[in-house]
Design a protein around this motif. Sequence first.
Motif, short mmCIF file in Angstrom:
data_model
loop_
_atom_site.label_atom_id
_atom_site.label_comp_id
_atom_site.label_asym_id
_atom_site.label_seq_id
_atom_site.Cartn_x
_atom_site.Cartn_y
_atom_site.Cartn_z
N MET A 262 0.69 -1.26 0.06
CA MET A 262 0.04 0.06 0.10
C MET A 262 0.86 1.14 0.08
SD MET A 262 -3.04 1.13 2.73
CE MET A 262 -4.26 0.52 1.43
N SER A 263 0.62 2.39 -0.77
CA SER A 263 1.58 3.40 -0.79
C SER A 263 1.05 4.49 0.20
CB SER A 263 1.06 4.00 -2.22
OG SER A 263 1.99 5.20 -2.34
N SER A 264 1.69 5.16 0.74
CA SER A 264 1.42 6.20 1.64
C SER A 264 2.19 7.57 1.18
CB SER A 264 1.75 5.74 3.01
OG SER A 264 3.38 5.64 3.13
N PRO A 265 1.63 8.73 1.51
CA PRO A 265 2.44 10.02 0.99
C PRO A 265 3.72 10.13 1.84
CG PRO A 265 0.17 10.59 2.44
CD PRO A 265 0.48 9.06 2.26
N LEU A 266 4.59 10.71 1.19
CA LEU A 266 5.87 11.35 2.00
C LEU A 266 5.39 12.53 3.16
CD1 LEU A 266 8.51 11.70 -0.85
CD2 LEU A 266 7.93 9.67 0.98
N ASN A 267 6.02 12.41 4.19
CA ASN A 267 6.03 13.59 4.99
C ASN A 267 7.08 14.55 4.72
OD1 ASN A 267 8.41 13.11 6.11
ND2 ASN A 267 7.66 11.54 7.77
N PHE A 268 7.06 15.81 5.28
CA PHE A 268 7.76 16.98 4.75
C PHE A 268 9.36 16.68 4.77
CE2 PHE A 268 10.38 20.46 5.17
CZ PHE A 268 10.31 21.29 4.35
N GLU A 269 9.84 16.06 5.79
CA GLU A 269 11.14 15.48 6.11
C GLU A 269 11.51 14.38 4.92
OE1 GLU A 269 9.01 15.49 8.46
OE2 GLU A 269 9.65 17.35 9.58
N ASP A 270 10.72 13.73 4.72
CA ASP A 270 11.23 12.56 3.57
C ASP A 270 10.99 13.58 2.19
OD1 ASP A 270 11.49 10.64 5.38
OD2 ASP A 270 9.56 9.75 5.08
N TRP A 271 9.96 14.15 1.94
CA TRP A 271 10.02 14.97 0.88
C TRP A 271 11.25 15.72 0.38
CZ3 TRP A 271 8.36 15.35 -3.95
CH2 TRP A 271 8.13 16.48 -4.56
N PHE A 272 11.83 16.58 1.57
CA PHE A 272 12.89 17.40 1.43
C PHE A 272 14.07 16.53 1.08
CE2 PHE A 272 16.52 19.82 3.42
CZ PHE A 272 16.52 20.77 2.90
N ALA A 273 14.30 15.30 2.12
CA ALA A 273 15.45 14.60 1.67
C ALA A 273 15.54 14.08 0.34
CB ALA A 273 15.29 13.32 2.76
N LEU A 274 14.42 13.57 -0.13
CA LEU A 274 14.23 13.20 -1.33
C LEU A 274 14.59 14.22 -2.48
CD1 LEU A 274 13.63 10.74 -3.59
CD2 LEU A 274 11.10 11.98 -3.76
N ASN A 275 14.11 15.48 -2.34
CA ASN A 275 14.76 16.50 -3.34
C ASN A 275 16.24 17.05 -3.17
OD1 ASN A 275 12.33 18.19 -4.84
ND2 ASN A 275 11.44 17.10 -3.04
N GLN A 276 16.62 16.55 -1.85
CA GLN A 276 18.16 17.00 -1.68
C GLN A 276 18.90 15.74 -2.21
OE1 GLN A 276 20.15 19.68 0.27
NE2 GLN A 276 18.07 20.20 -0.69
N LEU A 277 18.52 14.58 -2.22
CA LEU A 277 19.25 13.58 -2.97
C LEU A 277 19.19 14.00 -4.31
CD1 LEU A 277 20.30 10.69 -3.00
CD2 LEU A 277 18.05 9.93 -3.39
N TYR A 278 18.33 14.30 -5.19
CA TYR A 278 18.33 14.61 -6.65
C TYR A 278 19.35 15.81 -6.79
CZ TYR A 278 14.79 11.61 -8.29
OH TYR A 278 14.01 10.38 -8.73
N ALA A 279 19.17 16.84 -5.61
CA ALA A 279 20.02 18.05 -6.17
C ALA A 279 21.59 17.76 -5.75
CB ALA A 279 19.49 19.17 -4.99
N ARG A 280 21.88 16.88 -4.81
CA ARG A 280 23.12 16.64 -4.38
C ARG A 280 23.63 15.74 -5.38
NH1 ARG A 280 21.18 14.83 0.26
NH2 ARG A 280 21.97 13.00 -0.01
N TYR A 281 23.16 15.16 -5.98
CA TYR A 281 23.41 13.96 -7.27
C TYR A 281 24.01 14.74 -8.43
CZ TYR A 281 23.26 10.19 -10.81
OH TYR A 281 23.54 9.50 -11.81
N ALA A 282 22.92 15.59 -8.78
CA ALA A 282 23.44 16.69 -9.92
C ALA A 282 24.56 17.58 -9.68
CB ALA A 282 22.01 17.51 -10.38
#
Length: 161
Positions: free
Chosen positions: A1-21
């Motif tokens: 079952m899928s659940s939404p991301l909380n703000f901390e996880d959303w921020f961490a995901l975006n930081q992963l993409y940004a740090r990778y680039a």
Amino acid sequence: MSSPLNFEDWFALNQLYARYASALDAADWDAWPEFFTDDCIYRLQPRENHERGFPLATLSFESKAMLRDRVYGIRETLYHDPYYQRHVVGTPLVREVAGGRIRCEANYAVFRTKLSQLTTVFNVGRTIDEVARMPDGSLRFASRLVVYDSEMIPNSIIYPI
């Protein structure tokens, strides 16, 4: 079952993409494998092959050790005209959150600047990713499929997308 991301996880995901680039743009090749799990998959595949279900990929690596081998190749064995890359990455679209994994995708554009030449569009497409939460709470790519749009690519792709 899928659940939404909380703000901390959303921020961490975006930081992963940004740090990778940022790491790729800075040519920090040692950092590149560290964005992945040990048993990761990284593939670079043309859109036509992906959409038709063909397995042929331009690059295909099946572990962090293989990514490290590519880093060695970039530094020690591949000869090419030097160039800079600049990644522009869209906000990741979260498709599913389940079992400690985030399935998401993002559009990207990579620009290339060769010395004494104008900047050109090098590669565009999307990444289809599975991101894993590590025991320390950090996020890493368990799988990254880079699907590029154009059938026309340079005769060699040296640096990761």
